[in-house]
Design a protein around this motif. Sequence first.
Motif, short mmCIF file in Angstrom:
data_model
loop_
_atom_site.label_atom_id
_atom_site.label_comp_id
_atom_site.label_asym_id
_atom_site.label_seq_id
_atom_site.Cartn_x
_atom_site.Cartn_y
_atom_site.Cartn_z
N ARG A 157 -75.61 -44.14 86.03
CA ARG A 157 -75.42 -43.34 84.83
C ARG A 157 -74.22 -43.80 84.02
O ARG A 157 -74.16 -43.66 82.83
CB ARG A 157 -75.25 -41.86 85.17
N GLY A 158 -73.20 -44.32 84.71
CA GLY A 158 -72.00 -44.71 84.00
C GLY A 158 -71.40 -43.52 83.29
O GLY A 158 -71.31 -43.50 82.06
N THR A 159 -71.01 -42.49 84.04
CA THR A 159 -70.44 -41.29 83.43
C THR A 159 -69.32 -40.76 84.30
O THR A 159 -69.36 -40.91 85.52
CB THR A 159 -71.51 -40.20 83.26
N ALA A 160 -68.33 -40.14 83.65
CA ALA A 160 -67.26 -39.52 84.42
C ALA A 160 -67.40 -38.00 84.37
O ALA A 160 -66.45 -37.28 84.68
CB ALA A 160 -65.90 -39.95 83.87
N SER A 161 -68.55 -37.51 83.98
CA SER A 161 -68.77 -36.06 83.91
C SER A 161 -69.58 -35.60 85.13
O SER A 161 -70.68 -36.10 85.37
CB SER A 161 -69.52 -35.70 82.62
N ILE A 162 -69.02 -34.65 85.88
CA ILE A 162 -69.74 -34.17 87.07
C ILE A 162 -70.99 -33.39 86.64
O ILE A 162 -71.99 -33.37 87.34
CB ILE A 162 -68.82 -33.31 87.97
N ASP A 163 -70.94 -32.79 85.46
CA ASP A 163 -72.11 -32.05 84.99
C ASP A 163 -73.28 -33.01 84.69
O ASP A 163 -74.43 -32.68 84.93
CB ASP A 163 -71.74 -31.24 83.75
N ASP A 164 -72.97 -34.20 84.16
CA ASP A 164 -74.03 -35.19 83.96
C ASP A 164 -74.68 -35.53 85.31
O ASP A 164 -75.90 -35.68 85.41
CB ASP A 164 -73.46 -36.50 83.37
N LEU A 165 -73.83 -35.66 86.33
CA LEU A 165 -74.35 -36.01 87.67
C LEU A 165 -75.17 -34.86 88.24
O LEU A 165 -76.18 -35.07 88.90
CB LEU A 165 -73.19 -36.35 88.61
N ARG A 166 -74.72 -33.65 87.97
CA ARG A 166 -75.47 -32.47 88.46
C ARG A 166 -76.92 -32.53 87.99
O ARG A 166 -77.84 -32.25 88.77
CB ARG A 166 -74.82 -31.19 87.92
N ARG A 167 -77.11 -32.89 86.74
CA ARG A 167 -78.48 -32.82 86.20
C ARG A 167 -79.41 -33.85 86.83
O ARG A 167 -80.61 -33.65 86.83
CB ARG A 167 -78.46 -32.97 84.67
N ILE A 168 -78.86 -34.93 87.35
CA ILE A 168 -79.80 -35.86 87.99
C ILE A 168 -79.82 -35.71 89.51
O ILE A 168 -80.79 -36.11 90.14
CB ILE A 168 -79.55 -37.32 87.59
N LEU A 169 -78.77 -35.10 90.09
CA LEU A 169 -78.75 -34.97 91.55
C LEU A 169 -78.92 -33.54 92.04
O LEU A 169 -79.13 -33.32 93.21
CB LEU A 169 -77.40 -35.48 92.08
N ARG A 170 -78.75 -32.56 91.16
CA ARG A 170 -78.69 -31.13 91.48
C ARG A 170 -77.41 -30.79 92.26
O ARG A 170 -77.31 -29.74 92.90
CB ARG A 170 -79.93 -30.68 92.26
N ASN B 254 -59.09 -34.97 87.82
CA ASN B 254 -58.76 -33.54 87.83
C ASN B 254 -59.47 -32.81 86.69
O ASN B 254 -59.99 -31.71 86.87
CB ASN B 254 -57.24 -33.34 87.63
N GLN B 255 -59.46 -33.44 85.52
CA GLN B 255 -60.09 -32.79 84.36
C GLN B 255 -61.60 -32.66 84.57
O GLN B 255 -62.19 -31.63 84.25
CB GLN B 255 -59.82 -33.60 83.09
N ALA B 256 -62.20 -33.70 85.15
CA ALA B 256 -63.65 -33.65 85.43
C ALA B 256 -63.95 -32.48 86.37
O ALA B 256 -64.92 -31.74 86.19
CB ALA B 256 -64.11 -34.97 86.04
N LEU B 257 -63.08 -32.32 87.37
CA LEU B 257 -63.24 -31.22 88.33
C LEU B 257 -63.13 -29.87 87.63
O LEU B 257 -63.98 -28.98 87.78
CB LEU B 257 -62.18 -31.37 89.42
N LEU B 258 -62.11 -29.73 86.78
CA LEU B 258 -61.91 -28.45 86.08
C LEU B 258 -63.04 -28.14 85.12
O LEU B 258 -63.52 -27.01 85.04
CB LEU B 258 -60.59 -28.51 85.30
N VAL C 176 -61.60 -36.68 80.01
CA VAL C 176 -62.57 -37.75 80.30
C VAL C 176 -63.71 -37.62 79.30
O VAL C 176 -64.07 -36.52 78.92
CB VAL C 176 -63.14 -37.66 81.74
N MET C 177 -64.25 -38.75 78.91
CA MET C 177 -65.33 -38.68 77.93
C MET C 177 -66.65 -38.50 78.65
O MET C 177 -66.99 -39.29 79.52
CB MET C 177 -65.36 -39.93 77.10
N PRO C 178 -67.41 -37.49 78.26
CA PRO C 178 -68.70 -37.31 78.90
C PRO C 178 -69.60 -38.50 78.59
O PRO C 178 -69.48 -39.11 77.53
CB PRO C 178 -69.25 -36.03 78.26
N GLY C 179 -70.45 -38.81 79.54
CA GLY C 179 -71.46 -39.84 79.29
C GLY C 179 -70.90 -41.25 79.27
O GLY C 179 -71.61 -42.20 78.99
N ARG C 180 -69.63 -41.38 79.57
CA ARG C 180 -69.09 -42.73 79.47
C ARG C 180 -68.09 -42.96 80.59
O ARG C 180 -67.14 -42.21 80.76
CB ARG C 180 -68.40 -42.88 78.12
N ALA C 181 -68.29 -44.02 81.35
CA ALA C 181 -67.31 -44.38 82.37
C ALA C 181 -66.18 -45.13 81.69
O ALA C 181 -66.42 -45.87 80.74
CB ALA C 181 -67.98 -45.26 83.40
N PRO C 182 -64.96 -44.90 82.15
CA PRO C 182 -63.86 -45.61 81.50
C PRO C 182 -63.94 -47.11 81.80
O PRO C 182 -64.59 -47.54 82.73
CB PRO C 182 -62.62 -44.99 82.13
#
Length: 547
Positions: A449-462, A493-497, A540-546
């Motif tokens: 996915r190349g993303t730093a958003s845990i919510d993006d990961l949630r949608r593909i992994l549950r 930390n921000q991704a977690l929060l 962190v920018m959603p949808g984009r890995a740094p």
Amino acid sequence: MAPAAAVPPAPAGGTAPWAGRVDGPLDCEVLVIGGGSTGAGVARDAAMRGLSTVLVERGDLATGTTGRFHGLLHSGGRYVVKDPMAGRECYAENVVLRRIAADCIEDTGGLFVTTPIDDPGYAEKFLQGCAATGIPVEEISVAEALRREPRLNPRISRALTVPDAAIDTWKTVWTCARSAAGYGARILPYHEVVAVARDGATVTGALARAPGGEEVRIRAEVVINAAGAWAGRIAAMAGCEVRVLPGKGIMVAANHRLVNTVVNRCEMPADGDIIVPIRTVSVIGTTDTQVTDPDDWPITRAEIEQMLEAGENLVPGFRQARMLRVWGGVRPLYQEAAPATDTRDVTRAHAVLDHRSRDGVDRLLTITGGKFCTFRLMAQDAVDAACAVLGTERPCRTADEALPDSEERRFYHIGSRLAGREATLHDDQLICECELVSRGRLEDALAQRGTASIDDLRRILRLGMGPCQGGFCIFRTAGILHERLKIPAAGANQALLDFLQERWKGVQPLLHGDQLRQAWLDDWIFQGTLDVEHLPKATVMPGRAPG
Ligand SMILES: Cc1cc2nc3c(=O)[nH]c(=O)nc-3n(C[C@H](O)[C@H](O)[C@H](O)COP(=O)(O)OP(=O)(O)OC[C@H]3O[C@@H](n4cnc5c(N)ncnc54)[C@H](O)[C@@H]3O)c2cc1C
């Protein structure tokens, strides 16, 4: 066995086509605005017909209505009396999706039951409606219905079976996107259209804004507006008026599989009349209220109460189950003439608007209305219209070619994840106990996915969607993000929060009993041991890995 989540793989040797920056303007034949089921279906269809295609979505894919729906692959039964055309379309597409998207579907079957509060005469109208629309229906005895579904209200008086099923929205949308990308489409989540470009009366493309604020100019020969409840706003950017009525609905998930079949009240469509078993939970829904702003509609305590009460009617004791989450979405309802005052009275059929004949604006089409389960047909009609605009004839193949992972036409089943997990029990760490997500699958998803958003990961992994709502997997995932993506600790930390906040939104309105105890435990983990509120943070920018 097919993978249990639609993790979209990157093309061989490359970065996923949905990650990273876009350099310079893009040129394409078809620009699709909106990455819900409709937009993803349109992008797949257009790319399969050999048209160069770009899709832009302001958030992640399926974060509009599509990611917030009830999860029901309609048999069409719900509409046979009130809206037979929508019923016929739903059934035809139900048959097609079973053929091309089996891995996204759990074939639960459906029951329409006459409960004590229903009109006893409706069942006859229902049977006649099914006969007229060709939907297979069979009456079974109440005893047989209760044998199949022991928790059903024992006071039901009739039970009719139909081919309803449960469908996984994220899997479906991502596999469409993956298929489209395989045919050369460019899929751009987190690209918001801020202007539609016109040259006189001709639409020539759009301007999109990426997460870092960069502007991406996209030149297109035809633009397809698939922005769901937001379609009116996109049309307005091109100087056209499209009145989409946003019909808000809410749903509540109970943390148990209280029924294994989709259970509907045998009655005219009403609030809280369906329970859908989705993986390990049961979802009661929904409501239908017209709202003015598709981005702003609070969920009220009264609506939640209404859903719990409706659940009791179908499954006595529903209220005693552990309630996991509440969420809602907005239906994109469209009726060209004489808009109804009650959103339940607006047809669920779809419409393709050619703005040349309608408004004198060339090369812009809007595809609106419809249902999740008719997205493929909606896409077919929209791309047929685009081909007519482009002056080319290319047949649609989406009803015949299976989506990735569905080639074997095997339905998803409730034990799939456990079976997959058992195969790696001793050599792959478990990250999310509730949803059985292993470290290997998480790392694959991160890479793909190349993303730093845990919510993006949630949608593909549950990930984080089970009873603990992320209590144990969020901090593990944040650590792995930090390690694998090399993002600074403050970014992790921000991704977690961000993810904690997202989970809290859906849990907070329902907290009581076991779920309240769970929330206290989660609070202790995050506040007591990690002191999350005082961690150093960086966006962190959603949808984009740094990097
Ligand atoms: C409560 C509820 C329950 C439902 N249950 C069912 C069900 O069980 N079965 C079923 O078949 N249907 C169901 N539906 C209907 C179904 O969910 C919708 O018809 C369908 O998901 C709409 O898909 P869409 O792609 O057209 O819209 P969306 O999924 O909303 O996609 C439109 C996309 O456009 C994007 N967008 C908006 N503005 C911009 C912009 N400026 N730039 C770029 N992108 C933009 C949005 O972010 C959004 O992702 C339900 C609907 C609701 C509300």
